[in-house]
Design a protein around this motif. Structure first.
Motif, PDB file in Angstrom:
ATOM      1  N   TYR A 100       0.809  -1.458  -0.171  1.00 22.45           N
ATOM      2  CA  TYR A 100       0.074  -0.236   0.035  1.00 22.45           C
ATOM      3  C   TYR A 100       0.960   1.411  -0.144  1.00 22.45           C
ATOM      4  O   TYR A 100       0.779   1.718  -0.380  1.00 22.45           O
ATOM      5  CB  TYR A 100      -0.653   0.083   1.362  1.00 22.45           C
ATOM      6  CG  TYR A 100      -1.927   0.828   1.377  1.00 22.45           C
ATOM      7  CD1 TYR A 100      -2.176   2.320   0.268  1.00 22.45           C
ATOM      8  CD2 TYR A 100      -2.275   1.296   2.834  1.00 22.45           C
ATOM      9  CE1 TYR A 100      -3.035   3.050   0.855  1.00 22.45           C
ATOM     10  CE2 TYR A 100      -3.699   2.959   3.289  1.00 22.45           C
ATOM     11  CZ  TYR A 100      -3.052   2.530   2.048  1.00 22.45           C
ATOM     12  OH  TYR A 100      -4.274   4.537   2.759  1.00 22.45           O
ATOM     13  N   SER A 154      -2.984   2.410  -3.344  1.00 19.74           N
ATOM     14  CA  SER A 154      -4.347   2.221  -3.157  1.00 19.74           C
ATOM     15  C   SER A 154      -5.330   0.943  -3.622  1.00 19.74           C
ATOM     16  O   SER A 154      -5.387  -0.038  -2.869  1.00 19.74           O
ATOM     17  CB  SER A 154      -5.489   3.618  -2.979  1.00 19.74           C
ATOM     18  OG  SER A 154      -5.732   3.502  -4.452  1.00 19.74           O
ATOM     19  N   ARG A 204      -5.365  -1.193  -0.263  1.00 20.17           N
ATOM     20  CA  ARG A 204      -5.486  -1.181   0.978  1.00 20.17           C
ATOM     21  C   ARG A 204      -6.897  -2.113   1.734  1.00 20.17           C
ATOM     22  O   ARG A 204      -6.675  -1.672   2.578  1.00 20.17           O
ATOM     23  CB  ARG A 204      -6.246   0.397   1.264  1.00 20.17           C
ATOM     24  CG  ARG A 204      -6.841   1.479   1.963  1.00 20.17           C
ATOM     25  CD  ARG A 204      -7.428   2.570   2.107  1.00 20.17           C
ATOM     26  NE  ARG A 204      -7.573   3.062   3.212  1.00 20.17           N
ATOM     27  CZ  ARG A 204      -8.609   2.716   3.666  1.00 20.17           C
ATOM     28  NH1 ARG A 204      -9.255   2.403   3.389  1.00 20.17           N
ATOM     29  NH2 ARG A 204      -8.992   3.362   5.035  1.00 20.17           N
TER      30      ARG A 204
END
Length: 331
Positions: free
Chosen positions: A309, A314, A317
């Motif tokens: 991440y 992202s 994530r």
């Protein structure tokens, strides 16, 4: 998973190795202070090969690829072949950490790793590392042999200093803090998960994953109930790109992010390592499985998902957050 694999290609320098140079070459990595950084010269790589490398001529230099971090070259000489990695923007400290890790693994006499010989600065900026050149086989080798040899390394590589390493190093291009700590749960909570959570907050302003992650860190001790944890020498970044075999089919591991930690932490990259049943069966014959192993696996994967991440954005994530949320429901 395809996207994950593509991103992971940046972690390694797409390395190939050829046969090792003569056995008379020596380099000691017992303590960081024994590390001698090469002096500046017009071409310190060539200078070392033609002196301490015992070669009288370099017969060829070939680029053998690289990644988004380092470049890799093969130096053929009349004393054998050498593998050289260079980085034009980072000083010797990164390669010093790699060399110390390779040296520590090499000294266990267990699984094969490329023996490191020299680290130094480049006169135009950046740094280099010279190491043994191992000829790779046609496949990644036997999974059961890999599991057994890895377990033998964990069993042989012990530390009396606790959990950590003599130097900080890198996991990909992320700093990896290895401050010696006597308690594993504290070490993993502060220097692994805690450090990555702080990076996520600093880089992305991600207070949610930071706060939830810190709740997990503060409450994860019950996951280790009944577990005997000894500081074992870990490769630290064991995914498929860092696993191969030599021409005789024996497993080879490379590009480490070494430290002394709980042996189970070695499987944190299992989501991109391709370990099968034969691997784990052979491993646990040497290093018996401890209570709660399966329950802790995601905790060790979380460190690497958080690192991805922080490195790649992202796309990783949700995997990290999912692991955190799952643990928060049970602890």
């Amino acid at each position: 998973m395809v996207a994950a694999h593509v991103a992971l290609l940046c972690f390694s320098s797409c390395i190939s190795f050829l046969s090792p140079p003569p056995h008379r070459l020596r380099f000691s990595f017992t303590r960081p202070k024994s590390f001698t950084v090469a002096s500046m010269s017009e071409d310190p790589i060539r200078e070392w090969i033609l002196s301490e490398g015992k070669a009288t001529q370099i017969t060829g230099i070939r680029s053998i690829g690289g990644g988004c971090i380092n470049r890799a070259s093969r130096y053929d000489t009349d004393a054998g072949s050498f593998f050289v990695k260079t980085n034009r923007s980072v000083g010797p400290s990164m390669f010093e950490g790699e060399a110390l890790g390779l040296g520590a693994m090499y000294e266990t006499g267990s699984i094969r790793v490329p023996k490191p010989f020299k680290v130094g600065p480049l006169p135009t900026g950046g740094s280099y590392i010279i190491m043994e050149y191992i000829e790779f086989g046609a496949s990644r080798g036997d999974q059961s042999a890999l599991g057994r040899k890895l377990a033998e390394m964990h069993k042989a590589g012990k530390s009396g200093k606790g959990f950590g390493f003599d130097v900080d190093n890198t996991i990909g291009s992320t700093p990896q803090i290895n401050t010696w700590t006597s308690d594993w749960i504290e070490f993993y909570g502060v220097h692994r998960l805690g450090y990555q959570l702080k990076l996520a907050r600093q880089q992305y302003g991600d207070s949610l994953i930071y706060e939830k992650g810190q709740r997990l860190v503060k409450n994860m001790a019950p996951l280790f109930d009944g577990v005997v944890i000894e500081p074992c020498l870990l490769h630290g970044d064991l995914w498929s790109g860092n696993i191969s075999s030599d021409k005789n089919g024996e497993p080879v591991i490379l590009d480490p992010a070494c430290y002394y930690g709980h042996s189970e932490a070695e499987f944190g990259m299992s989501w991109c390592a391709g370990f099968g049943g034969s691997f784990y069966n052979a491993y646990f014959e040497v290093m018996p499985k401890q209570p709660g192993f399966d329950q802790r696996m995601d905790l060790y994967m979380l460190y690497h998902y958080l690192n991805h991440y922080n490195l790649f954005g992202s796309g990783y994530r949700s995997s990290a957050m999912s692991i955190i949320d799952d643990y928060l429901r049970i602890i």
